[in-house]
Design a protein around this motif. Structure first.
Motif, PDB file in Angstrom:
ATOM      1  N   UNK A   9       8.611 -32.121  16.065  1.00  0.00           N
ATOM      2  CA  UNK A   9       8.797 -32.561  14.626  1.00  0.00           C
ATOM      3  C   UNK A   9       9.530 -33.630  14.777  1.00  0.00           C
ATOM      4  N   UNK A  10       8.541 -34.723  13.442  1.00  0.00           N
ATOM      5  CA  UNK A  10       9.077 -36.147  13.671  1.00  0.00           C
ATOM      6  C   UNK A  10       9.941 -36.589  12.552  1.00  0.00           C
ATOM      7  N   UNK A  11      10.432 -36.241  11.225  1.00  0.00           N
ATOM      8  CA  UNK A  11      11.546 -36.941  10.710  1.00  0.00           C
ATOM      9  C   UNK A  11      11.967 -35.945   9.817  1.00  0.00           C
ATOM     10  N   UNK A  12      12.600 -35.822   8.984  1.00  0.00           N
ATOM     11  CA  UNK A  12      13.134 -36.243   7.688  1.00  0.00           C
ATOM     12  C   UNK A  12      13.120 -36.687   6.599  1.00  0.00           C
ATOM     13  N   UNK A  13      12.591 -36.856   4.909  1.00  0.00           N
ATOM     14  CA  UNK A  13      13.637 -37.022   4.270  1.00  0.00           C
ATOM     15  C   UNK A  13      13.895 -36.289   3.689  1.00  0.00           C
TER      16      UNK A  13
END
Length: 133
Positions: A127-131
Motif C-alpha cells: 500500500x503506497x498511499x491515498x489521495x
C-alpha cells in the motif's frame, strides 16, 4: 524546664553512628541513561556507519503515479482503486436528510469526484498511499 533561645544543634545523618546522609537520587537523564526527549524529527535509532538510505515521499494524485516502491524497490506505475471517501458519505447523508432515501443517497458513491484513490504497488502489492478528495 528551661527554654533557651538557641535551636538544638543540627544532627545530620544517623545520629547514633554520625554518618553523613545518603546522596541525592540521580537526575532523570541519569536514571534513563541520558536519553533526551524525542520529537517527530528525532531519529529513533542511532545513525549507522554504513551508507545512508534516503527516502522521499512522492505525492499521489487521482491518476497512477510513476515512482519507486519503498518495499520491493522496483520502478513502476501505481495501481489505483477508488473507494467512497468522506465527501461521498457526507453528500449521501445530506441527500438522505433532504428526502432522497429511496436510493438517491447512494449516487455520490458512484461519482468519481467524490471517491478517494488508493495506490498500491503492482509488483508486491504494498500500500503506497491515498489521495483524498
Amino acid at each position: 524546664m528551661e527554654k533557651s533561645g538557641n535551636p538544638p544543634p543540627y544532627v545530620w545523618g544517623n545520629a547514633h553512628t554520625m554518618q553523613p546522609p545518603p546522596a541525592a537520587p540521580p537526575s532523570y537523564s541519569q536514571a534513563v541513561g541520558g536519553v533526551g526527549p524525542s520529537s517527530p524529527y528525532t531519529p529513533l535509532y542511532p545513525p549507522t556507519s554504513g551508507p545512508a538510505i534516503v527516502t522521499t515521499v512522492v505525492p499521489v494524485g487521482p491518476q497512477p503515479t510513476h515512482m519507486i516502491c519503498p518495499s520491493c524497490h522496483s520502478e513502476m506505475n501505481t495501481d489505483t482503486q477508488t473507494k467512497p471517501g468522506l465527501i461521498a458519505y457526507v453528500c449521501g447523508a445530506i441527500i438522505f436528510a433532504l428526502g432522497g432515501f429511496l436510493g438517491c443517497c447512494l449516487i455520490p458513491c458512484c461519482i468519481d469526484s467524490c471517491m478517494d484513490v488508493h495506490h498500491k504497488c503492482p509488483n508486491c502489492g504494498a500500500y503506497l498511499g491515498r489521495y483524498r478528495r
